[in-house]
Design a protein around this motif. Structure first.
Motif, PDB file in Angstrom:
ATOM      1  N   MET A  28       0.825  -1.193   0.000  1.00 56.58           N
ATOM      2  CA  MET A  28       0.000   0.000   0.000  1.00 56.58           C
ATOM      3  C   MET A  28       0.872   1.260   0.000  1.00 56.58           C
ATOM      4  SD  MET A  28      -2.910   1.449  -0.022  1.00 56.58           S
ATOM      5  CE  MET A  28      -4.018   0.083   0.286  1.00 56.58           C
ATOM      6  N   TYR A  29       1.915   1.247   0.830  1.00 59.53           N
ATOM      7  CA  TYR A  29       2.816   2.401   0.904  1.00 59.53           C
ATOM      8  C   TYR A  29       3.443   2.674  -0.459  1.00 59.53           C
ATOM      9  CZ  TYR A  29       6.813   5.255   2.327  1.00 59.53           C
ATOM     10  OH  TYR A  29       7.743   6.254   2.438  1.00 59.53           O
ATOM     11  N   LYS A  30       3.971   1.617  -1.105  1.00 63.17           N
ATOM     12  CA  LYS A  30       4.632   1.789  -2.395  1.00 63.17           C
ATOM     13  C   LYS A  30       3.649   2.286  -3.448  1.00 63.17           C
ATOM     14  CE  LYS A  30       8.196  -1.741  -1.627  1.00 63.17           C
ATOM     15  NZ  LYS A  30       8.739  -3.049  -2.087  1.00 63.17           N
ATOM     16  N   ARG A  31       2.422   1.743  -3.428  1.00 55.12           N
ATOM     17  CA  ARG A  31       1.429   2.138  -4.422  1.00 55.12           C
ATOM     18  C   ARG A  31       1.064   3.609  -4.267  1.00 55.12           C
ATOM     19  NH1 ARG A  31      -2.451  -0.362  -7.624  1.00 55.12           N
ATOM     20  NH2 ARG A  31      -3.525   1.266  -8.776  1.00 55.12           N
ATOM     21  N   GLN A  32       0.824   4.043  -3.033  1.00 60.92           N
ATOM     22  CA  GLN A  32       0.462   5.438  -2.803  1.00 60.92           C
ATOM     23  C   GLN A  32       1.628   6.367  -3.143  1.00 60.92           C
ATOM     24  OE1 GLN A  32      -2.582   6.515  -1.928  1.00 60.92           O
ATOM     25  NE2 GLN A  32      -3.361   4.430  -1.879  1.00 60.92           N
ATOM     26  N   ALA A  33       2.846   5.941  -2.792  1.00 66.39           N
ATOM     27  CA  ALA A  33       4.016   6.766  -3.089  1.00 66.39           C
ATOM     28  C   ALA A  33       4.209   6.921  -4.590  1.00 66.39           C
ATOM     29  CB  ALA A  33       5.258   6.157  -2.445  1.00 66.39           C
ATOM     30  N   SER A  34       3.933   5.841  -5.344  1.00 62.49           N
ATOM     31  CA  SER A  34       4.072   5.919  -6.800  1.00 62.49           C
ATOM     32  C   SER A  34       3.043   6.854  -7.416  1.00 62.49           C
ATOM     33  CB  SER A  34       3.940   4.520  -7.413  1.00 62.49           C
ATOM     34  OG  SER A  34       2.619   4.019  -7.264  1.00 62.49           O
ATOM     35  N   ASP A  35       1.943   7.091  -6.699  1.00 64.99           N
ATOM     36  CA  ASP A  35       0.915   8.025  -7.170  1.00 64.99           C
ATOM     37  C   ASP A  35       1.203   9.461  -6.737  1.00 64.99           C
ATOM     38  OD1 ASP A  35      -0.503   6.046  -8.434  1.00 64.99           O
ATOM     39  OD2 ASP A  35      -1.859   5.685  -6.753  1.00 64.99           O
ATOM     40  N   GLY A  36       2.357   9.668  -6.097  1.00 61.42           N
ATOM     41  CA  GLY A  36       2.739  11.015  -5.703  1.00 61.42           C
ATOM     42  C   GLY A  36       2.373  11.395  -4.286  1.00 61.42           C
ATOM     43  N   VAL A  37       1.913  10.414  -3.496  1.00 61.09           N
ATOM     44  CA  VAL A  37       1.570  10.694  -2.098  1.00 61.09           C
ATOM     45  C   VAL A  37       2.847  10.670  -1.263  1.00 61.09           C
ATOM     46  CG1 VAL A  37       0.275   9.935  -0.078  1.00 61.09           C
ATOM     47  CG2 VAL A  37      -0.718   9.688  -2.360  1.00 61.09           C
ATOM     48  N   ARG A  38       3.053  11.692  -0.484  1.00 64.56           N
ATOM     49  CA  ARG A  38       4.235  11.782   0.379  1.00 64.56           C
ATOM     50  C   ARG A  38       3.841  11.439   1.810  1.00 64.56           C
ATOM     51  NH1 ARG A  38       7.215  17.543   1.676  1.00 64.56           N
ATOM     52  NH2 ARG A  38       8.244  16.921   3.630  1.00 64.56           N
ATOM     53  N   PHE A  39       4.564  10.515   2.412  1.00 59.76           N
ATOM     54  CA  PHE A  39       4.277  10.082   3.775  1.00 59.76           C
ATOM     55  C   PHE A  39       5.292  10.689   4.739  1.00 59.76           C
ATOM     56  CE2 PHE A  39       2.262   6.887   1.187  1.00 59.76           C
ATOM     57  CZ  PHE A  39       1.116   6.553   1.892  1.00 59.76           C
ATOM     58  N   GLU A  40       4.797  11.218   5.845  1.00 51.67           N
ATOM     59  CA  GLU A  40       5.648  11.685   6.936  1.00 51.67           C
ATOM     60  C   GLU A  40       5.231  10.909   8.182  1.00 51.67           C
ATOM     61  OE1 GLU A  40       8.181  13.551   6.980  1.00 51.67           O
ATOM     62  OE2 GLU A  40       8.146  14.613   5.059  1.00 51.67           O
ATOM     63  N   LEU A  41       6.023   9.914   8.545  1.00 46.87           N
ATOM     64  CA  LEU A  41       5.685   9.042   9.665  1.00 46.87           C
ATOM     65  C   LEU A  41       6.505   9.415  10.895  1.00 46.87           C
ATOM     66  CD1 LEU A  41       5.663   5.683   7.669  1.00 46.87           C
ATOM     67  CD2 LEU A  41       3.758   7.254   8.072  1.00 46.87           C
ATOM     68  N   GLY A  42       5.993   9.069  12.059  1.00 48.11           N
ATOM     69  CA  GLY A  42       6.714   9.330  13.297  1.00 48.11           C
ATOM     70  C   GLY A  42       6.876  10.803  13.597  1.00 48.11           C
TER      71      GLY A  42
END
Length: 260
Positions: free
Chosen positions: A1-15
């Motif tokens: 899920m993380y890789k798929r969303q990131a490939s769509d341009g979604v940037r994750f900021e965790l922690g």
């Protein structure tokens, strides 16, 4: 899920920990601090801010106490048969359940009708309630989870089928995903599906669990080809193959050699 969303341009900021939100030159700006390094401060800008704050029951002003009905910040207090502390009053849905889904409220309301009007004794704890997160791909789940498997001391096992092994997923170029079925000696205890149509697939597992279904039963069920739901049949097939222990295989080899 993380890789798929990131490939769509979604940037994750965790922690991270949110610091504040303000506007600057017409832009919305969110400031945050990393939990691991409180000296690290950063911000992101955007057009809108979505806050997933959950739901809270709206029961103020109902004078529930006057009717002898106990309640808290979590909602109305009910027993397993959905009776409130006033046994003549029942509650169902978001106002009294941890499962805040429309389909869960519908199922609970059916229990209320049967118990209140037809003197049944159905229990909410017996419900098998699936849920779906409508991302792309979708995430659907019912029953036990990976965490439950880890805590079961080996009692629960996992059968995994990647979508990359499903012909329909390959043809549609939708191979990001999987089916995980959690079982106790073949009895289905839970399932997690990540797939474009996971919400359409999880109902079959919920039905199986409601009626004591097994992985062998999934294997014996004919699924139309090609569909992504075939992943469930493949999970059943994998379980049945695992039943062929080395000892059973040796016995079968001797048997077939003898019958030639």
């Amino acid at each position: 899920m993380y890789k798929r969303q990131a490939s769509d341009g979604v940037r994750f900021e965790l922690g991270i920990r949110l610091d504040r939100v303000d506007t600057s030159y017409g832009e919305l700006r969110v400031h945050y601090v990393r939990n691991s390094d409180h000296q690290f401060r950063a911000s992101v800008t955007g057009d809108a801010l979505l806050v997933a704050a959950g739901r809270a029951p709206s029961i103020e002003g109902l004078n529930l106490g006057g009717a002898g009905i106990a309640a808290s910040k979590q909602g109305v207090t009910v027993n397993d048969r959905l009776q409130t502390t006033n046994p003549r009053v029942y509650a169902s849905g978001d106002v009294c359940s941890a499962y805040k889904f429309t389909h869960a409220a519908d199922a609970m309301s059916r229990i209320v009708i049967e118990n209140a009007l037809f003197f049944r004794r159905r229990k909410a704890s017996a419900l098998v309630i699936p849920w779906v997160t409508y991302t792309d791909p979708e995430v659907a789940h019912v029953g036990a989870s990976e965490e439950d498997v880890e805590k079961s001391d080996g009692r629960l096992k996992t059968i995994s089928v990647p979508l990359a092994e499903i012909d329909r997923a390959i043809v549609d170029d939708e191979t990001d995903g999987f089916v995980h079925v959690y079982h106790d000696r073949g009895r289905i205890r839970g399932c997690t599906i990540v797939a474009p149509h996971a919400g359409e697939m999880i109902g079959e597992v919920a039905y199986a669990m409601t009626h004591g279904g097994t992985l062998s039963g999934l294997s014996a069920t004919i699924h139309p080809y090609p569909t992504q739901a075939e992943a469930l049949r493949k999970a059943g097939d994998m379980y049945r193959r695992q039943s062929l222990t080395p000892r059973v295989r040796r016995w079968l080899a001797r048997y077939f050699a003898w019958t030639r």
